[in-house]
Design a protein around this motif. Sequence first.
Motif, PDB file in Angstrom:
ATOM      1  N   SER A  63       0.812  -1.235   0.097  1.00 40.59           N
ATOM      2  CA  SER A  63      -0.075   0.079  -0.075  1.00 40.59           C
ATOM      3  C   SER A  63       1.060   1.317   0.126  1.00 40.59           C
ATOM      4  O   SER A  63       2.099   1.174   0.550  1.00 40.59           O
ATOM      5  CB  SER A  63      -0.956   0.076   1.277  1.00 40.59           C
ATOM      6  N   ARG A  64       0.234   2.299  -0.545  1.00 40.46           N
ATOM      7  CA  ARG A  64       1.064   3.694  -0.346  1.00 40.46           C
ATOM      8  C   ARG A  64       0.069   4.811  -0.910  1.00 40.46           C
ATOM      9  O   ARG A  64      -0.638   4.549  -1.783  1.00 40.46           O
ATOM     10  CB  ARG A  64       2.311   3.343  -1.596  1.00 40.46           C
ATOM     11  N   ARG A  65       0.705   6.078  -0.415  1.00 36.53           N
ATOM     12  CA  ARG A  65      -0.133   7.230  -0.572  1.00 36.53           C
ATOM     13  C   ARG A  65       0.363   7.852  -1.612  1.00 36.53           C
ATOM     14  O   ARG A  65       1.622   8.086  -1.544  1.00 36.53           O
ATOM     15  CB  ARG A  65      -0.160   8.140   0.664  1.00 36.53           C
ATOM     16  N   PHE A  66      -0.409   8.383  -2.349  1.00 38.10           N
ATOM     17  CA  PHE A  66       0.041   9.236  -3.616  1.00 38.10           C
ATOM     18  C   PHE A  66      -0.719  10.272  -3.847  1.00 38.10           C
ATOM     19  O   PHE A  66      -1.725  10.588  -3.557  1.00 38.10           O
ATOM     20  CB  PHE A  66      -0.016   8.492  -5.129  1.00 38.10           C
ATOM     21  N   GLU A  67       0.242  11.637  -4.010  1.00 40.76           N
ATOM     22  CA  GLU A  67      -0.544  12.873  -3.996  1.00 40.76           C
ATOM     23  C   GLU A  67       0.175  13.852  -4.917  1.00 40.76           C
ATOM     24  O   GLU A  67       1.405  13.891  -4.999  1.00 40.76           O
ATOM     25  CB  GLU A  67      -0.408  13.668  -2.495  1.00 40.76           C
ATOM     26  N   ALA A  68      -0.567  14.593  -5.404  1.00 45.25           N
ATOM     27  CA  ALA A  68      -0.086  15.558  -6.478  1.00 45.25           C
ATOM     28  C   ALA A  68      -0.899  16.990  -6.255  1.00 45.25           C
ATOM     29  O   ALA A  68      -1.917  16.829  -6.114  1.00 45.25           O
ATOM     30  CB  ALA A  68      -0.084  15.209  -7.789  1.00 45.25           C
ATOM     31  N   ARG A  69      -0.242  18.189  -6.419  1.00 43.83           N
ATOM     32  CA  ARG A  69      -0.757  19.341  -6.239  1.00 43.83           C
ATOM     33  C   ARG A  69      -0.090  20.086  -7.361  1.00 43.83           C
ATOM     34  O   ARG A  69       0.956  20.132  -7.730  1.00 43.83           O
ATOM     35  CB  ARG A  69      -0.034  20.031  -4.788  1.00 43.83           C
ATOM     36  N   VAL A  70      -1.336  20.684  -7.941  1.00 45.21           N
ATOM     37  CA  VAL A  70      -0.702  21.474  -9.203  1.00 45.21           C
ATOM     38  C   VAL A  70      -1.494  23.215  -9.098  1.00 45.21           C
ATOM     39  O   VAL A  70      -2.581  23.098  -8.628  1.00 45.21           O
ATOM     40  CB  VAL A  70      -1.598  21.092 -10.442  1.00 45.21           C
ATOM     41  N   PRO A  71      -0.852  24.156  -9.219  1.00 43.10           N
ATOM     42  CA  PRO A  71      -1.394  25.391  -9.331  1.00 43.10           C
ATOM     43  C   PRO A  71      -2.526  25.643 -10.192  1.00 43.10           C
ATOM     44  O   PRO A  71      -2.721  25.107 -11.356  1.00 43.10           O
ATOM     45  CB  PRO A  71      -0.142  26.357  -9.586  1.00 43.10           C
ATOM     46  N   VAL A  72      -3.651  26.346  -9.553  1.00 42.20           N
ATOM     47  CA  VAL A  72      -5.013  26.646 -10.340  1.00 42.20           C
ATOM     48  C   VAL A  72      -5.082  27.755 -10.917  1.00 42.20           C
ATOM     49  O   VAL A  72      -5.476  27.891 -11.928  1.00 42.20           O
ATOM     50  CB  VAL A  72      -6.345  26.243  -9.292  1.00 42.20           C
ATOM     51  N   GLY A  73      -4.710  28.875 -10.308  1.00 41.30           N
ATOM     52  CA  GLY A  73      -4.813  30.196 -10.658  1.00 41.30           C
ATOM     53  C   GLY A  73      -6.376  30.405 -10.258  1.00 41.30           C
ATOM     54  O   GLY A  73      -6.658  30.410  -9.092  1.00 41.30           O
ATOM     55  N   ALA A  74      -7.103  31.169 -11.040  1.00 41.29           N
ATOM     56  CA  ALA A  74      -8.549  31.424 -10.743  1.00 41.29           C
ATOM     57  C   ALA A  74      -9.287  30.164 -10.384  1.00 41.29           C
ATOM     58  O   ALA A  74      -9.270  29.006 -11.040  1.00 41.29           O
ATOM     59  CB  ALA A  74      -9.275  32.116 -11.759  1.00 41.29           C
ATOM     60  N   ILE A  75     -10.279  30.057  -9.298  1.00 38.25           N
ATOM     61  CA  ILE A  75     -11.078  28.819  -8.855  1.00 38.25           C
ATOM     62  C   ILE A  75     -12.301  28.788  -9.788  1.00 38.25           C
ATOM     63  O   ILE A  75     -13.278  29.343  -9.329  1.00 38.25           O
ATOM     64  CB  ILE A  75     -11.180  28.586  -7.525  1.00 38.25           C
ATOM     65  N   ASP A  76     -12.185  28.391 -11.076  1.00 39.01           N
ATOM     66  CA  ASP A  76     -13.447  28.360 -11.935  1.00 39.01           C
ATOM     67  C   ASP A  76     -13.346  27.045 -12.500  1.00 39.01           C
ATOM     68  O   ASP A  76     -12.528  26.101 -12.311  1.00 39.01           O
ATOM     69  CB  ASP A  76     -13.479  29.646 -13.035  1.00 39.01           C
ATOM     70  N   ALA A  77     -14.507  26.788 -13.410  1.00 38.00           N
ATOM     71  CA  ALA A  77     -14.448  25.291 -13.978  1.00 38.00           C
ATOM     72  C   ALA A  77     -13.397  25.054 -14.777  1.00 38.00           C
ATOM     73  O   ALA A  77     -12.749  23.810 -14.670  1.00 38.00           O
ATOM     74  CB  ALA A  77     -15.936  25.135 -14.532  1.00 38.00           C
ATOM     75  N   ARG A  78     -12.909  25.875 -15.796  1.00 42.29           N
ATOM     76  CA  ARG A  78     -12.067  25.671 -16.518  1.00 42.29           C
ATOM     77  C   ARG A  78     -10.696  25.351 -16.055  1.00 42.29           C
ATOM     78  O   ARG A  78      -9.934  24.460 -16.124  1.00 42.29           O
ATOM     79  CB  ARG A  78     -11.839  26.808 -17.657  1.00 42.29           C
ATOM     80  N   ASN A  79     -10.317  26.607 -15.172  1.00 47.00           N
ATOM     81  CA  ASN A  79      -8.866  26.286 -14.727  1.00 47.00           C
ATOM     82  C   ASN A  79      -8.887  25.284 -13.699  1.00 47.00           C
ATOM     83  O   ASN A  79      -8.092  24.415 -13.488  1.00 47.00           O
ATOM     84  CB  ASN A  79      -8.704  27.528 -13.869  1.00 47.00           C
ATOM     85  N   SER A  80     -10.003  24.874 -12.908  1.00 43.38           N
ATOM     86  CA  SER A  80     -10.122  23.933 -11.930  1.00 43.38           C
ATOM     87  C   SER A  80      -9.845  22.574 -12.526  1.00 43.38           C
ATOM     88  O   SER A  80      -9.043  21.532 -12.128  1.00 43.38           O
ATOM     89  CB  SER A  80     -11.302  23.798 -11.047  1.00 43.38           C
ATOM     90  N   ALA A  81     -10.601  22.268 -13.538  1.00 46.39           N
ATOM     91  CA  ALA A  81     -10.585  20.911 -14.164  1.00 46.39           C
ATOM     92  C   ALA A  81      -9.195  20.800 -14.845  1.00 46.39           C
ATOM     93  O   ALA A  81      -8.690  19.698 -14.856  1.00 46.39           O
ATOM     94  CB  ALA A  81     -11.791  20.967 -15.342  1.00 46.39           C
ATOM     95  N   ALA A  82      -8.663  21.875 -15.449  1.00 41.30           N
ATOM     96  CA  ALA A  82      -7.461  21.468 -16.094  1.00 41.30           C
ATOM     97  C   ALA A  82      -6.192  21.151 -15.033  1.00 41.30           C
ATOM     98  O   ALA A  82      -5.515  20.265 -15.308  1.00 41.30           O
ATOM     99  CB  ALA A  82      -6.859  22.876 -16.820  1.00 41.30           C
TER     100      ALA A  82
END
Length: 190
Positions: free
Chosen positions: A153-172
């Motif tokens: 078992s192992r925990r995986f995590e990734a974080r990516v900058p969003v910019g504006a929190i809207d549908a397009r930027n959040s989804a990307a």
Amino acid sequence: MTKALIAALPALALAACSFGGKPPKQLLALTPPVVQPNTGVPIDPARSITVITPSAAAALAGQRVPVYEGPNAFAYVKDARWIEAPARQFQLLLAEALRAKGGRLVLDARQTTVDPGQRLGGSLIAFGVDATTGQAVVTFDAILTRGVEASASRRFEARVPVGAIDARNSAAAIDKAANQVASEVAAWVG
């Protein structure tokens, strides 16, 4: 009553129903890695793997995109809806990442006529936007099993900058983070 009126009653009843309000302008989806057409692998139970839909918290059970506003509060991105629940999309993304890596037969849990080989499952812990850091976050606790016993078992995590929190930027940003996690899981599974 006339036959025409009787025939129209079901349509009139259906027209009076509400199916959850106005639909979104678009639905969001993850973009899996490309698996080349006309490629395959031999069916070898020792090298097969079944990808199981991960469990997920209630905040991830629907199609809305969560925004984590702290350890105990969340909201949703306005006008953003996934095409299907994040756990199912992530399962398909994991399967495609494993296929793209090659060399293994990747099965869905519904394909019960073939030996499932190893099973990859786990829990989708986070799949949204962290408003406190301005990042998309995807966290997956993976469990790899063979037979009835967990082998790793192992925990995986990734974080990516969003910019504006809207549908397009959040989804990307979520898509990029999810693909990073899926790629790391595929490398881990080997």
